[in-house]
Design a protein around this motif. Sequence first.
Motif, PDB file in Angstrom:
ATOM      1  N   VAL A 267      -8.021  -5.212   2.583  1.00 42.96           N
ATOM      2  CA  VAL A 267      -8.772  -4.001   2.948  1.00 42.96           C
ATOM      3  C   VAL A 267      -8.138  -3.335   4.163  1.00 42.96           C
ATOM      4  O   VAL A 267      -7.987  -2.104   4.211  1.00 42.96           O
ATOM      5  CB  VAL A 267     -10.255  -4.346   3.209  1.00 42.96           C
ATOM      6  CG1 VAL A 267     -10.982  -3.167   3.856  1.00 42.96           C
ATOM      7  CG2 VAL A 267     -10.942  -4.733   1.906  1.00 42.96           C
TER       8      VAL A 267
ATOM      9  N   GLU B 217     -11.397  -4.473  -5.978  1.00 40.55           N
ATOM     10  CA  GLU B 217     -12.061  -4.269  -7.269  1.00 40.55           C
ATOM     11  C   GLU B 217     -12.597  -5.572  -7.833  1.00 40.55           C
ATOM     12  O   GLU B 217     -13.624  -5.577  -8.510  1.00 40.55           O
ATOM     13  CB  GLU B 217     -11.099  -3.641  -8.271  1.00 40.55           C
ATOM     14  CG  GLU B 217     -10.900  -2.156  -8.089  1.00 40.55           C
ATOM     15  CD  GLU B 217     -10.500  -1.494  -9.388  1.00 40.55           C
ATOM     16  OE1 GLU B 217      -9.983  -2.182 -10.287  1.00 40.55           O
ATOM     17  OE2 GLU B 217     -10.707  -0.277  -9.506  1.00 40.55           O
TER      18      GLU B 217
ATOM     19  N   ARG C 284       0.837  -1.210   0.000  1.00 36.89           N
ATOM     20  CA  ARG C 284       0.000   0.000   0.000  1.00 36.89           C
ATOM     21  C   ARG C 284       0.871   1.259   0.000  1.00 36.89           C
ATOM     22  O   ARG C 284       0.553   2.250  -0.684  1.00 36.89           O
ATOM     23  CB  ARG C 284      -0.917   0.001   1.234  1.00 36.89           C
ATOM     24  CG  ARG C 284      -1.708   1.292   1.427  1.00 36.89           C
ATOM     25  CD  ARG C 284      -2.646   1.537   0.266  1.00 36.89           C
ATOM     26  NE  ARG C 284      -3.349   2.803   0.380  1.00 36.89           N
ATOM     27  CZ  ARG C 284      -2.886   3.971  -0.094  1.00 36.89           C
ATOM     28  NH1 ARG C 284      -1.700   4.021  -0.687  1.00 36.89           N
ATOM     29  NH2 ARG C 284      -3.604   5.067   0.032  1.00 36.89           N
TER      30      ARG C 284
ATOM     31  N   ASN D  19      -7.127   2.783  -1.219  1.00 40.06           N
ATOM     32  CA  ASN D  19      -8.278   3.519  -0.712  1.00 40.06           C
ATOM     33  C   ASN D  19      -7.771   4.904  -0.303  1.00 40.06           C
ATOM     34  O   ASN D  19      -7.188   5.073   0.770  1.00 40.06           O
ATOM     35  CB  ASN D  19      -8.902   2.790   0.476  1.00 40.06           C
ATOM     36  CG  ASN D  19     -10.163   3.457   0.978  1.00 40.06           C
ATOM     37  OD1 ASN D  19     -10.440   4.602   0.626  1.00 40.06           O
ATOM     38  ND2 ASN D  19     -10.916   2.768   1.805  1.00 40.06           N
ATOM     39  N   THR D  20      -7.996   5.885  -1.143  1.00 41.99           N
ATOM     40  CA  THR D  20      -7.444   7.226  -0.909  1.00 41.99           C
ATOM     41  C   THR D  20      -8.275   8.009   0.112  1.00 41.99           C
ATOM     42  O   THR D  20      -7.897   9.126   0.486  1.00 41.99           O
ATOM     43  CB  THR D  20      -7.395   8.020  -2.215  1.00 41.99           C
ATOM     44  OG1 THR D  20      -8.689   8.036  -2.829  1.00 41.99           O
ATOM     45  CG2 THR D  20      -6.407   7.367  -3.180  1.00 41.99           C
ATOM     46  N   ASP D  21      -9.395   7.454   0.571  1.00 43.57           N
ATOM     47  CA  ASP D  21     -10.221   8.141   1.581  1.00 43.57           C
ATOM     48  C   ASP D  21      -9.717   7.883   2.989  1.00 43.57           C
ATOM     49  O   ASP D  21     -10.191   8.528   3.931  1.00 43.57           O
ATOM     50  CB  ASP D  21     -11.687   7.666   1.487  1.00 43.57           C
ATOM     51  CG  ASP D  21     -12.319   8.088   0.170  1.00 43.57           C
ATOM     52  OD1 ASP D  21     -11.879   9.116  -0.380  1.00 43.57           O
ATOM     53  OD2 ASP D  21     -13.236   7.389  -0.295  1.00 43.57           O
ATOM     54  N   ARG D  22      -8.803   6.953   3.143  1.00 38.23           N
ATOM     55  CA  ARG D  22      -8.322   6.620   4.486  1.00 38.23           C
ATOM     56  C   ARG D  22      -7.138   7.468   4.870  1.00 38.23           C
ATOM     57  O   ARG D  22      -6.342   7.864   4.024  1.00 38.23           O
ATOM     58  CB  ARG D  22      -7.941   5.140   4.550  1.00 38.23           C
ATOM     59  CG  ARG D  22      -9.128   4.218   4.401  1.00 38.23           C
ATOM     60  CD  ARG D  22      -8.744   2.759   4.476  1.00 38.23           C
ATOM     61  NE  ARG D  22      -8.073   2.439   5.726  1.00 38.23           N
ATOM     62  CZ  ARG D  22      -7.723   1.188   6.071  1.00 38.23           C
ATOM     63  NH1 ARG D  22      -8.023   0.176   5.278  1.00 38.23           N
ATOM     64  NH2 ARG D  22      -7.102   0.944   7.199  1.00 38.23           N
TER      65      ARG D  22
ATOM     66  N   PHE E 158      -6.554  -0.888   1.055  1.00 39.25           N
ATOM     67  CA  PHE E 158      -6.986  -1.023  -0.331  1.00 39.25           C
ATOM     68  C   PHE E 158      -8.504  -1.148  -0.431  1.00 39.25           C
ATOM     69  O   PHE E 158      -9.180  -1.486   0.546  1.00 39.25           O
ATOM     70  CB  PHE E 158      -6.362  -2.274  -0.967  1.00 39.25           C
ATOM     71  CG  PHE E 158      -4.881  -2.201  -1.161  1.00 39.25           C
ATOM     72  CD1 PHE E 158      -4.344  -1.567  -2.271  1.00 39.25           C
ATOM     73  CD2 PHE E 158      -4.012  -2.772  -0.245  1.00 39.25           C
ATOM     74  CE1 PHE E 158      -2.975  -1.510  -2.457  1.00 39.25           C
ATOM     75  CE2 PHE E 158      -2.639  -2.719  -0.420  1.00 39.25           C
ATOM     76  CZ  PHE E 158      -2.121  -2.080  -1.528  1.00 39.25           C
ATOM     77  N   GLU E 159      -8.999  -0.919  -1.637  1.00 36.82           N
ATOM     78  CA  GLU E 159     -10.384  -1.230  -1.989  1.00 36.82           C
ATOM     79  C   GLU E 159     -10.371  -2.410  -2.955  1.00 36.82           C
ATOM     80  O   GLU E 159      -9.602  -2.404  -3.923  1.00 36.82           O
ATOM     81  CB  GLU E 159     -11.057  -0.041  -2.670  1.00 36.82           C
ATOM     82  CG  GLU E 159     -11.217   1.202  -1.822  1.00 36.82           C
ATOM     83  CD  GLU E 159     -11.880   2.313  -2.614  1.00 36.82           C
ATOM     84  OE1 GLU E 159     -13.131   2.424  -2.576  1.00 36.82           O
ATOM     85  OE2 GLU E 159     -11.154   3.052  -3.296  1.00 36.82           O
TER      86      GLU E 159
ATOM     87  N   ALA F  33      -6.990  -5.022  -6.341  1.00 34.05           N
ATOM     88  CA  ALA F  33      -7.361  -3.936  -5.423  1.00 34.05           C
ATOM     89  C   ALA F  33      -6.640  -2.653  -5.799  1.00 34.05           C
ATOM     90  O   ALA F  33      -5.569  -2.670  -6.427  1.00 34.05           O
ATOM     91  CB  ALA F  33      -7.035  -4.323  -3.986  1.00 34.05           C
ATOM     92  N   ARG F  34      -7.242  -1.544  -5.383  1.00 33.02           N
ATOM     93  CA  ARG F  34      -6.653  -0.220  -5.578  1.00 33.02           C
ATOM     94  C   ARG F  34      -6.540   0.486  -4.227  1.00 33.02           C
ATOM     95  O   ARG F  34      -7.326   0.205  -3.309  1.00 33.02           O
ATOM     96  CB  ARG F  34      -7.492   0.623  -6.538  1.00 33.02           C
ATOM     97  CG  ARG F  34      -7.473   0.115  -7.979  1.00 33.02           C
ATOM     98  CD  ARG F  34      -8.270   1.050  -8.880  1.00 33.02           C
ATOM     99  NE  ARG F  34      -8.301   0.583 -10.242  1.00 33.02           N
ATOM    100  CZ  ARG F  34      -7.369   0.852 -11.148  1.00 33.02           C
ATOM    101  NH1 ARG F  34      -6.315   1.596 -10.800  1.00 33.02           N
ATOM    102  NH2 ARG F  34      -7.460   0.398 -12.375  1.00 33.02           N
TER     103      ARG F  34
END
Length: 256
Positions: free
Chosen positions: A224, A231, A188, A253-256, A228-229, A250-251
């Motif tokens: 997760v 996909e 990550r 998770n830029t909201d975290r 990551f999220e 997975a990509r």
Amino acid sequence: MIGPRYYFGIYHWRRRLRSIATAAVVIVAAAVAGRRTRSRSRRLVAAAVGVVAAVRIGRTLRRLGSPPPWALERAKYDALASRLPFDRAQRVLDVGCGTGRSLVGLAPHVPDGVAVLGLDVFDDRVIHGNGPQLARRNAARAGLDAEPVAADAATLPLETDSVDVATACRVLHDLPAEDAAAALAELRRVCGPEGTVGVLELPLVPDDVEDDPDPESYWSDRIVEAGFEIEALERLELAGRAEPYIVVVARPNTDR
């Protein structure tokens, strides 16, 4: 006759040879015990023990060459690579490349000019013939210019946000749970905001996990938790293979 194009080494050779040696000692001990006793029942027990040990040797010998040192099983790598945006990548990282089997498997999907790093501890206690030179040679024979890096997945020697696509093929389940979590956290860290991570796993979890979780749920939860999220999550069934593979894309998770 043309020889195999690739050589990937013999997996878990020391552990399996120890198992064969132990079973051989049991066979000899059973044979000696059977000859020294006049009791028919004890001879039958000794013979049964010897047969069980011989069967174990046979099974271990089959596993010693499974997969064969030149085999690839390309379908599993195709299934993973087809879901990864190699065409938009400038830098690719393959964690746990070993002797280069995963690099060879991914090679047809990686465009020319993409910088590819193959990372591994290159420890010959796991794979006979393991080493960066062998990984580089196998990758080159597949048309992939890969740079092997000797390092631990839990402490990647790469800058933050420096990788566009990262893969981990059949490596995480071999690590202790804590190290697998650390490796995912490192993926990550090095994966760019628009990057993608692809995980190819057997339906296994680390040996030190006390309960018996569903492998798909276990790995998706760990991914997760690493930031990551998910996909894509797929159970890949291949013809002629009893165990399926787990494919996770997975990509970050830029909201975290």
